[in-house]
Design an enzyme around this catalytic site. Structure first.
Site, PDB file in Angstrom:
ATOM      1  N   THR A 110     -10.096   6.617  -6.329  1.00  0.00           N
ATOM      2  CA  THR A 110     -11.080   6.850  -7.386  1.00  0.00           C
ATOM      3  C   THR A 110     -10.385   7.342  -8.640  1.00  0.00           C
ATOM      4  OG1 THR A 110     -12.835   7.396  -5.815  1.00  0.00           O
ATOM      5  CG2 THR A 110     -13.131   8.161  -8.073  1.00  0.00           C
ATOM      6  N   PHE A 147     -10.729   9.332 -12.075  1.00  0.00           N
ATOM      7  CA  PHE A 147     -11.524  10.349 -12.741  1.00  0.00           C
ATOM      8  C   PHE A 147     -11.058  10.514 -14.184  1.00  0.00           C
ATOM      9  CE2 PHE A 147     -11.767  11.396  -8.292  1.00  0.00           C
ATOM     10  CZ  PHE A 147     -13.016  11.971  -8.095  1.00  0.00           C
TER      11      PHE A 147
END
Length: 288
Positions: free
Chosen positions: A176, A178
Site C-alpha cells: 500500500t 501512503f
C-alpha cells in the site's frame, strides 16, 4: 516541566490497522491518533489535533482507495512525504487455539479475497468485518477458539492474539502506498535527491485538450508515474485528473511542462513536492 503537547500523526482506522503500522514505520517519533473516518484524519491536522496524517492512496492489489482523490484536494493540506507499506496478512486467534480449531475468519472486505487461496485450502468461512484491526479486537473480545481474524502482526500484539500463520496473502508483493499530509508545505530544495510532485487539474472543454495538456511532459522528458481521472460532484462532463511526476517544479523541464499544462487546463493545484520513497528505486515496476 515540559508542557509541550506530543507530536501526533492521525490515521483512519483503529489501533493495529495497517495505517497504524505505516505510522510506526515511517514516523516512529509521532504518537498515533486513530480516527473513525478519513475526513476526521484530515480535520485532526487542519484543526491542530495532529501535526501529520498518514493516508493510504492506493494498493498494488485492490487499486486506489475510494474517496481519497475527492477529499485530498479540498482538505487544505499538503503532501510532505510518501511511504510504501508491505501488507503482511497474519491469521490471528486466541492464545491456545490451533489452525484445526478454526471455523470462521473475520476481516476487511478487501483482506478476505486477498487470502482466498489460504481460506479455501483450510475450509475457513470468511466473514466481512469493518476493518482488519476491528476484526482482531472482536476476536479478542469473543474469546472463541473457533473464530480468527486476518490482520497485521501489530493488531495481534495490541489485542493479545497469536499468529497461527504469517504471509497468507495470495500475492506476495501486496503493498500500500501512503501519503503524509501536513498543514504547511515542506518543499525540498531542487536537486536534493529524487523528488515527486503531485497535482490535480481539469482540462478545458476543447478538442484533444488532454492530449495537448500532457504533451509538454513528453517533449520535456518528464516522467509521469501516475495519471488517474475521476468525476467531480457526480457530473459526467466534469472530470478531474490526479497526477504524480518525477522532479521539482523549479526544474527547467518540469517548469516548462507545467506551463504548457496550465495553458490547456484549469484549476491546476500542486498538492505537494516531496522526497521519493526508496521503494520506488528498488521496485520501479511496482511503485505506481
Amino acid at each position: 516541566m515540559n508542557t509541550r503537547s506530543p507530536r501526533r500523526i492521525a490515521f483512519q482506522g483503529q489501533l493495529g490497522a495497517y495505517s497504524h503500522l505505516a505510522c510506526r514505520h515511517a514516523r516512529p517519533d509521532y504518537e498515533p491518533l486513530p480516527c473513525a473516518a478519513f475526513e476526521d484524519a484530515f480535520a485532526a491536522v487542519a484543526e491542530g489535533a495532529a501535526q501529520l496524517a498518514m493516508i493510504p492512496i492506493d494498493n498494488s492489489v485492490a487499486g486506489r482507495v475510494a474517496d481519497i482523490h475527492h477529499l485530498m484536494p479540498h482538505s487544505g493540506l499538503h503532501i510532505v512525504g510518501e511511504h510504501f507499506e508491505p501488507v503482511r496478512h497474519h491469521l490471528l486467534a486466541m492464545p491456545g487455539a490451533t489452525l484445526s480449531d478454526l471455523r470462521q475468519v473475520r476481516s476487511h472486505i478487501h483482506a478476505l479475497p486477498q487470502c482466498r487461496d489460504f481460506l479455501r485450502r483450510h475450509g475457513l468461512e470468511a466473514v466481512v468485518a469493518a476493518d482488519t484491526a476491528g476484526a482482531a479486537r472482536d476476536v479478542a473480545a469473543l474469546r472463541d477458539p473457533t473464530v480468527g481474524a486476518i490482520a497485521s502482526s501489530l493488531a495481534g500484539e495490541i489485542y493479545g492474539l497469536v499468529s497461527l500463520a504469517a504471509d497468507i496473502a495470495d500475492a506476495a508483493d501486496n503493498t500500500t502506498r501512503f501519503v503524509v499530509l501536513a498543514r504547511e508545505p515542506d518543499v525540498p530544495e531542487p536537486g536534493s535527491g529524487p523528488l515527486v510532485t503531485t497535482f490535480v487539474f481539469r482540462v478545458r472543454s476543447v478538442p484533444a485538450a488532454l492530449y495537448k495538456a500532457l504533451g509538454g511532459f513528453a517533449t520535456n522528458g518528464v516522467n509521469m508515474t501516475k495519471l488517474e481521472s475521476y468525476m467531480v460532484q457526480g457530473r459526467f462532463e466534469a472530470t478531474q485528473f490526479y497526477a504524480d511526476v518525477e522532479g521539482h517544479p523549479e526544474d527547467r523541464s518540469l517548469r516548462l511542462a507545467l506551463e504548457e499544462l496550465r495553458f490547456f487546463s484549469r484549476d491546476l493545484r500542486i498538492l505537494g513536492v516531496y522526497p521519493a520513497h526508496p521503494y520506488r528505486a528498488a521496485n520501479p515496476s511496482e511503485a505506481d
